[in-house]
Design an enzyme around this catalytic site. Structure first.
Site, PDB file in Angstrom:
ATOM      1  CG  LEU A  33      -2.859  78.298   3.625  1.00 51.01           C
ATOM      2  CD1 LEU A  33      -2.383  77.555   2.314  1.00 51.01           C
ATOM      3  CD2 LEU A  33      -1.716  79.261   4.101  1.00 51.01           C
ATOM      4  CG  HIS A  34      -6.677  83.975   5.358  1.00 55.30           C
ATOM      5  ND1 HIS A  34      -5.893  84.642   4.773  1.00 55.30           N
ATOM      6  CD2 HIS A  34      -6.060  83.702   6.571  1.00 55.30           C
ATOM      7  CE1 HIS A  34      -5.220  85.382   5.520  1.00 55.30           C
ATOM      8  NE2 HIS A  34      -5.192  85.078   6.686  1.00 55.30           N
ATOM      9  CG  HIS A  37      -2.424  82.570   4.000  1.00 58.75           C
ATOM     10  ND1 HIS A  37      -3.320  82.407   5.010  1.00 58.75           N
ATOM     11  CD2 HIS A  37      -1.293  83.074   4.717  1.00 58.75           C
ATOM     12  CE1 HIS A  37      -3.006  82.397   6.261  1.00 58.75           C
ATOM     13  NE2 HIS A  37      -1.707  83.115   5.971  1.00 58.75           N
ATOM     14  CD  GLN A  61       6.087  82.738  14.400  1.00 58.12           C
ATOM     15  OE1 GLN A  61       6.975  82.146  13.704  1.00 58.12           O
ATOM     16  NE2 GLN A  61       4.998  83.204  13.808  1.00 58.12           N
ATOM     17  CD  GLN A 153       5.801  87.921   9.830  1.00 60.41           C
ATOM     18  OE1 GLN A 153       5.796  87.288  10.971  1.00 60.41           O
ATOM     19  NE2 GLN A 153       4.920  87.709   8.872  1.00 60.41           N
ATOM     20  CB  VAL A 176      -6.320  90.041   1.156  1.00 59.35           C
ATOM     21  CG1 VAL A 176      -7.612  89.728   0.589  1.00 59.35           C
ATOM     22  CG2 VAL A 176      -5.230  90.041   0.054  1.00 59.35           C
ATOM     23  CG  MET A 184      -9.356  88.197   4.595  1.00 57.23           C
ATOM     24  SD  MET A 184      -9.323  87.319   3.217  1.00 57.23           S
ATOM     25  CE  MET A 184     -10.920  87.855   2.578  1.00 57.23           C
ATOM     26  NE  ARG A 187      -3.289  84.154  16.736  1.00 61.38           N
ATOM     27  CZ  ARG A 187      -1.816  84.199  16.330  1.00 61.38           C
ATOM     28  NH1 ARG A 187      -1.471  85.215  15.473  1.00 61.38           N
ATOM     29  NH2 ARG A 187      -0.704  83.523  16.790  1.00 61.38           N
TER      30      ARG A 187
HETATM   31  P1  AMP Z   1       0.706  83.558   8.653  1.00 63.78           P
HETATM   32  O1  AMP Z   1       0.142  82.243   8.176  1.00 63.78           O
HETATM   33  O2  AMP Z   1      -0.341  84.229   9.599  1.00 63.78           O
HETATM   34  O3  AMP Z   1       2.065  83.415   9.317  1.00 63.78           O
HETATM   35  O4  AMP Z   1       0.939  84.644   7.522  1.00 63.78           O
HETATM   36  C1  AMP Z   1       1.771  84.241   6.328  1.00 63.78           C
HETATM   37  C2  AMP Z   1       1.896  85.435   5.790  1.00 63.78           C
HETATM   38  O5  AMP Z   1       0.804  85.865   4.957  1.00 63.78           O
HETATM   39  C3  AMP Z   1       2.538  86.290   6.451  1.00 63.78           C
HETATM   40  O6  AMP Z   1       3.372  87.184   5.371  1.00 63.78           O
HETATM   41  C4  AMP Z   1       1.367  87.486   6.300  1.00 63.78           C
HETATM   42  O7  AMP Z   1       1.606  88.693   6.527  1.00 63.78           O
HETATM   43  C5  AMP Z   1       0.649  87.365   5.237  1.00 63.78           C
HETATM   44  N1  AMP Z   1      -0.740  87.492   5.578  1.00 63.78           N
HETATM   45  C6  AMP Z   1      -1.717  87.044   6.351  1.00 63.78           C
HETATM   46  N2  AMP Z   1      -3.004  87.702   6.295  1.00 63.78           N
HETATM   47  C7  AMP Z   1      -3.063  88.323   5.285  1.00 63.78           C
HETATM   48  C8  AMP Z   1      -3.882  89.354   4.590  1.00 63.78           C
HETATM   49  N3  AMP Z   1      -5.062  89.427   5.143  1.00 63.78           N
HETATM   50  N4  AMP Z   1      -3.126  89.981   3.523  1.00 63.78           N
HETATM   51  C9  AMP Z   1      -2.138  89.896   3.007  1.00 63.78           C
HETATM   52  N5  AMP Z   1      -1.179  89.130   3.546  1.00 63.78           N
HETATM   53  C10 AMP Z   1      -1.520  88.185   4.624  1.00 63.78           C
END
Ligand code: AMP
Length: 293
Positions: A33-34, A37, A61, A153, A176, A184, A187
């Site tokens: 998480l960043h 999230h 996935q 997505q 963000v 952000m 990866r």
């Molecule tokens: P992930 O853990 O990459 O599957 O992301 C989980 C959720 O966080 C997804 O709905 C992503 O689109 C969202 N997310 C990831 N990075 C960002 C970001 N930089 N800004 C906003 N939402 C994000």
């Protein structure tokens, strides 16, 4: 904050609260998480009574040559962030719990999945659609937050909620970014210092596309070549796609008449970055055009 691993326990908790009229918000994630999230979690916290965050690196996935085994999993840090943000349940199912012996159902959203990320990653969206449907079934949320960062997505989830009458309100949160514009992403830790320095090029390229649309350029191919030129000028990156699309269908637009979404995916070294921006023709450029008719 409670940590739950069993899907049955998760559903029992949710159904108990729903019976009492408590609204449940849900942020599905793959962990690491960043602040992107965190923004989704904060926004969800304000909109519901009880908040569930799931952390599950969903194997279905990932393609065979992708980064499933090396995907970052800093679970203690993730739980701390969830605690700080007032999350009620951190739902951490196991792969065996999600896909037990005999599991065989897949959810597909064929039209949206054929394009862009789906073309580059053939089984990715079936994996996403199936796991999101399962998580909705387990968590029974009233509302779910997804990030605009993964625009395709979010479009797929919206379609799926409507098509399958899932009864979940979808909220898409703006992307963000780091100070230099890089979106952000979990990866981003894979980027070497040189690659990290080059990475904002995707943001710059999308910005150039937005500026072109605001400036009155309507031709999709021309906007696309402006984005490509900007990218080439700034960094040595391989382009998977840089596209000017309809924000609802995600089909490429030959002409931008009102709104467009600019979608991009590039590779810097072995790291793949995706990003997007919405763009509207400015009122002045629309007026200029109608006057000159
Ligand atoms: P992930 O853990 O990459 O599957 O992301 C989980 C959720 O966080 C997804 O709905 C992503 O689109 C969202 N997310 C990831 N990075 C960002 C970001 N930089 N800004 C906003 N939402 C994000």
């Amino acid at each position: 904050m409670k940590i739950l691993r069993s899907p049955k326990a998760m559903t029992a908790w949710s159904l108990g609260l729903r019976r009492e009229g408590v609204t449940i918000g849900f942020v599905p994630t793959m962990g690491a998480l960043h602040d992107g999230h965190r923004a989704l979690i904060r926004a969800a916290r304000l909109k519901c009574d009880a908040l569930v965050v799931s952390i599950f690196v969903n194997p279905t996935q990932f393609g065979p040559a992708e980064d499933l085994s090396k995907y970052p999993r800093p679970i203690a840090k993730d739980r701390t962030l969830c605690r700080q943000e007032g999350v009620d349940i951190c739902f951490e199912p196991t792969a065996a719990g999600m896909y037990p012996e005999g599991f065989q159902t897949t959810v597909t959203v064929p039209e949206i999945s054929r394009l862009w990320e789906g073309a580059v990653r053939p089984h990715h969206f079936a994996g996403v659609a199936t796991v999101v449907t399962k998580l909705f079934g387990m968590v029974r949320p009233d509302l779910a937050l997804f990030g605009q960062k993964d625009f395709q997505q979010a479009a797929l989830v919206r379609r799926m909620i409507d098509d399958l009458n899932l009864g979940v309100t979808l909220i898409v949160h703006p992307t963000v970014r780091e100070q230099d514009g890089l979106a952000m992403s979990s990866r981003n830790v894979y980027l070497s210092p040189e690659e990290r320095a080059a990475a904002p090029v995707l943001f710059k390229s999308l910005q150039a596309g937005v500026a072109a649309i605001r400036g009155g350029i309507q031709d999709g191919a021309r906007i696309q070549s402006i984005m490509k030129e900007t990218l080439r000028r700034h960094a040595d990156a391989a382009i998977d796609y840089l596209a000017v699309c309809d924000p609802q269908t995600l089909e490429p637009l030959q002409t931008v008449t009102s709104q467009a979404v600019l979608l991009g995916a590039i590779r810097i070294g072995s790291v793949r970055l995706i990003d997007n921006m919405l763009a509207s023709r400015s009122k002045t450029s629309t007026t200029r055009r109608s006057r000159s008719k």
